[in-house]
Design a protein around this motif. Structure first.
Motif, PDB file in Angstrom:
ATOM      1  N   ILE A 126       0.854  -1.187   0.000  1.00  0.00           N
ATOM      2  CA  ILE A 126       0.000   0.000   0.000  1.00  0.00           C
ATOM      3  C   ILE A 126       0.888   1.233   0.000  1.00  0.00           C
ATOM      4  CG2 ILE A 126      -1.818   1.239   1.220  1.00  0.00           C
ATOM      5  CD1 ILE A 126      -2.556  -1.481   2.530  1.00  0.00           C
ATOM      6  N   GLN A 127       0.598   2.172  -0.906  1.00  0.00           N
ATOM      7  CA  GLN A 127       1.410   3.383  -1.014  1.00  0.00           C
ATOM      8  C   GLN A 127       0.673   4.620  -0.493  1.00  0.00           C
ATOM      9  OE1 GLN A 127       2.687   3.440  -5.110  1.00  0.00           O
ATOM     10  NE2 GLN A 127       3.678   1.441  -4.937  1.00  0.00           N
ATOM     11  N   THR A 128      -0.649   4.688  -0.695  1.00  0.00           N
ATOM     12  CA  THR A 128      -1.438   5.783  -0.143  1.00  0.00           C
ATOM     13  C   THR A 128      -2.801   5.255   0.297  1.00  0.00           C
ATOM     14  OG1 THR A 128      -2.451   6.437  -2.254  1.00  0.00           O
ATOM     15  CG2 THR A 128      -0.368   7.495  -1.677  1.00  0.00           C
ATOM     16  N   ALA A 129      -3.325   5.851   1.360  1.00  0.00           N
ATOM     17  CA  ALA A 129      -4.693   5.606   1.811  1.00  0.00           C
ATOM     18  C   ALA A 129      -5.290   6.972   2.123  1.00  0.00           C
ATOM     19  CB  ALA A 129      -4.717   4.707   3.045  1.00  0.00           C
ATOM     20  N   THR A 130      -6.304   7.372   1.360  1.00  0.00           N
ATOM     21  CA  THR A 130      -6.853   8.722   1.432  1.00  0.00           C
ATOM     22  C   THR A 130      -8.314   8.702   1.870  1.00  0.00           C
ATOM     23  OG1 THR A 130      -5.405   9.344  -0.420  1.00  0.00           O
ATOM     24  CG2 THR A 130      -7.178  10.878   0.155  1.00  0.00           C
ATOM     25  N   PHE A 131      -8.618   9.455   2.917  1.00  0.00           N
ATOM     26  CA  PHE A 131      -9.991   9.583   3.398  1.00  0.00           C
ATOM     27  C   PHE A 131     -10.682  10.700   2.622  1.00  0.00           C
ATOM     28  CE2 PHE A 131     -12.750  11.585   6.872  1.00  0.00           C
ATOM     29  CZ  PHE A 131     -13.858  10.791   6.564  1.00  0.00           C
ATOM     30  N   LEU A 132     -11.832  10.390   2.026  1.00  0.00           N
ATOM     31  CA  LEU A 132     -12.586  11.384   1.259  1.00  0.00           C
ATOM     32  C   LEU A 132     -13.428  12.218   2.223  1.00  0.00           C
ATOM     33  CD1 LEU A 132     -13.650   9.256  -1.848  1.00  0.00           C
ATOM     34  CD2 LEU A 132     -11.525  10.516  -1.436  1.00  0.00           C
ATOM     35  N   ASN A 133     -12.775  13.138   2.909  1.00  0.00           N
ATOM     36  CA  ASN A 133     -13.436  13.907   3.968  1.00  0.00           C
ATOM     37  C   ASN A 133     -14.532  14.825   3.445  1.00  0.00           C
ATOM     38  OD1 ASN A 133     -10.993  15.372   2.941  1.00  0.00           O
ATOM     39  ND2 ASN A 133     -11.826  17.014   4.233  1.00  0.00           N
ATOM     40  N   THR A 134     -14.362  15.379   2.243  1.00  0.00           N
ATOM     41  CA  THR A 134     -15.386  16.283   1.709  1.00  0.00           C
ATOM     42  C   THR A 134     -16.656  15.517   1.342  1.00  0.00           C
ATOM     43  OG1 THR A 134     -14.392  16.095  -0.503  1.00  0.00           O
ATOM     44  CG2 THR A 134     -13.719  17.961   0.865  1.00  0.00           C
ATOM     45  N   ILE A 135     -16.492  14.288   0.851  1.00  0.00           N
ATOM     46  CA  ILE A 135     -17.655  13.442   0.571  1.00  0.00           C
ATOM     47  C   ILE A 135     -18.340  13.067   1.881  1.00  0.00           C
ATOM     48  CG2 ILE A 135     -18.386  11.175  -0.298  1.00  0.00           C
ATOM     49  CD1 ILE A 135     -17.790  13.156  -2.502  1.00  0.00           C
ATOM     50  N   SER A 136     -17.530  12.794   2.901  1.00  0.00           N
ATOM     51  CA  SER A 136     -18.090  12.466   4.213  1.00  0.00           C
ATOM     52  C   SER A 136     -18.880  13.636   4.781  1.00  0.00           C
ATOM     53  CB  SER A 136     -16.967  12.082   5.174  1.00  0.00           C
ATOM     54  OG  SER A 136     -17.459  11.879   6.478  1.00  0.00           O
ATOM     55  N   ASP A 137     -18.333  14.849   4.681  1.00  0.00           N
ATOM     56  CA  ASP A 137     -19.024  16.036   5.194  1.00  0.00           C
ATOM     57  C   ASP A 137     -20.350  16.264   4.482  1.00  0.00           C
ATOM     58  OD1 ASP A 137     -16.881  16.458   6.862  1.00  0.00           O
ATOM     59  OD2 ASP A 137     -15.950  17.984   5.586  1.00  0.00           O
ATOM     60  N   LYS A 138     -20.370  15.952   3.194  1.00  0.00           N
ATOM     61  CA  LYS A 138     -21.549  16.225   2.372  1.00  0.00           C
ATOM     62  C   LYS A 138     -22.604  15.134   2.462  1.00  0.00           C
ATOM     63  CE  LYS A 138     -22.817  16.884  -2.505  1.00  0.00           C
ATOM     64  NZ  LYS A 138     -22.295  16.896  -3.898  1.00  0.00           N
ATOM     65  N   THR A 139     -22.161  13.879   2.466  1.00  0.00           N
ATOM     66  CA  THR A 139     -23.105  12.757   2.350  1.00  0.00           C
ATOM     67  C   THR A 139     -23.136  11.853   3.578  1.00  0.00           C
ATOM     68  OG1 THR A 139     -21.497  11.198   1.391  1.00  0.00           O
ATOM     69  CG2 THR A 139     -22.610  12.716  -0.125  1.00  0.00           C
ATOM     70  N   LYS A 140     -22.196  12.044   4.505  1.00  0.00           N
ATOM     71  CA  LYS A 140     -22.058  11.190   5.692  1.00  0.00           C
ATOM     72  C   LYS A 140     -21.556   9.781   5.353  1.00  0.00           C
ATOM     73  CE  LYS A 140     -23.570  14.629   8.003  1.00  0.00           C
ATOM     74  NZ  LYS A 140     -22.580  15.526   8.653  1.00  0.00           N
ATOM     75  N   LYS A 141     -21.188   9.555   4.084  1.00  0.00           N
ATOM     76  CA  LYS A 141     -20.627   8.268   3.686  1.00  0.00           C
ATOM     77  C   LYS A 141     -19.112   8.362   3.773  1.00  0.00           C
ATOM     78  CE  LYS A 141     -21.169   4.533   0.367  1.00  0.00           C
ATOM     79  NZ  LYS A 141     -21.924   4.038  -0.805  1.00  0.00           N
ATOM     80  N   GLN A 142     -18.496   7.501   4.576  1.00  0.00           N
ATOM     81  CA  GLN A 142     -17.064   7.585   4.827  1.00  0.00           C
ATOM     82  C   GLN A 142     -16.317   6.518   4.036  1.00  0.00           C
ATOM     83  OE1 GLN A 142     -16.572   7.667   9.134  1.00  0.00           O
ATOM     84  NE2 GLN A 142     -17.081   9.847   9.144  1.00  0.00           N
ATOM     85  N   ILE A 143     -15.382   6.995   3.192  1.00  0.00           N
ATOM     86  CA  ILE A 143     -14.717   6.139   2.213  1.00  0.00           C
ATOM     87  C   ILE A 143     -13.218   6.388   2.233  1.00  0.00           C
ATOM     88  CG2 ILE A 143     -14.489   5.683  -0.269  1.00  0.00           C
ATOM     89  CD1 ILE A 143     -17.438   6.524  -0.545  1.00  0.00           C
TER      90      ILE A 143
END
Length: 240
Positions: A126-143
């Motif tokens: 694994i080289q990067t793991a990125t939390f989509l915080n803006t999607i989480s803020d908007k939709t409450k779906k955490q990815i």
């Protein structure tokens, strides 16, 4: 002085030639099409397995533990940044919503639990793991979105940056770990278009099967609806 200049120039040409040779090293070996997706990875006896201290990404309910290896030299030292008694124990870097490094797994721990859950049981780097915080803020779906190596495509017995890089996705808990890019296609880049709740990404396919990615190969364009249940990958053709 004249002779010195002559040898210096010759040495420079030799160096450039060697660099060119390294750059042209193929990322894929097609000796056996069926075996390109199998991981036959040799164990590195110079490494010891360790875990970084857990990190917490703001707005989530999980701690993430990066698992990887520290390479120990013959003298007992190691290679890395943070050192204690000539040993480096750092295997990842954290920048608020992204974890970077070269590690072989992640383990997830709910903040109200002591249990640890691994991301995968397969060999990966694994080289990067990125939390989509803006999607989480908007939709409450955490990815989480990952760039990683999942196959020894150049058949050198290692999973590293010389192999094809792939794109994966999961929930914030590490569950539903799903590959988005196609096998034997190198990930070029990706981004999120928030207004559409989509993740777009590009890959390149070695059409002429020369083992390298160059101007004769084909670039593929894809997107994923981040709110869909199965994260089905769709293709589009912006060039046509």
């Amino acid at each position: 002085m004249k002779n010195f200049s002559k040898y210096t120039v010759l040495g420079l040409f030799a160096f450039l030639a060697s660099c060119k040779g390294e750059a042209e090293k193929p990322k894929v070996i097609y000796e056996d099409e069926k075996s390109t997706q199998k991981n036959v990875v040799a164990k590195d006896s110079s490494q010891i397995k360790i875990a970084d201290l857990p990190i917490y990404m703001e707005g989530t309910k999980y701690l993430i533990h990066a698992i990887g290896g520290v390479r120990v030299s013959a003298e007992g030292g190691s290679y890395g940044s943070s050192k204690t008694n000539s040993m480096s124990y750092a295997i990842s870097n954290y920048n608020r919503f992204e974890l970077t490094g070269y590690f072989e797994n992640l383990k997830f721990q709910h903040i109200d639990s002591t249990a640890l859950r691994p991301l995968t049981d397969k060999p990966v780097q694994i080289q990067t793991a990125t939390f989509l915080n803006t999607i989480s803020d908007k939709t409450k779906k955490q990815i989480l979105v990952y760039s990683l190596v999942d196959s020894d495509t150049n058949k050198d017995g290692k999973l590293d940056a010389n192999d094809i890089k792939s794109l994966y996705i999961s929930t914030m808990s590490g569950k539903t770990f799903t590959k988005l890019s196609s096998d034997l296609q190198e990930l070029l880049d990706w981004n999120v278009v928030e207004v559409q709740n989509r993740l777009y990404f590009r890959t390149i396919e070695d059409i002429n099967k020369n083992g390298a990615f160059d101007k004769t190969d084909k670039v593929h364009y894809h997107f994923v609806n981040l709110l869909s249940k199965d994260w089905a990958v769709e293709t589009y053709e912006p060039i046509n």
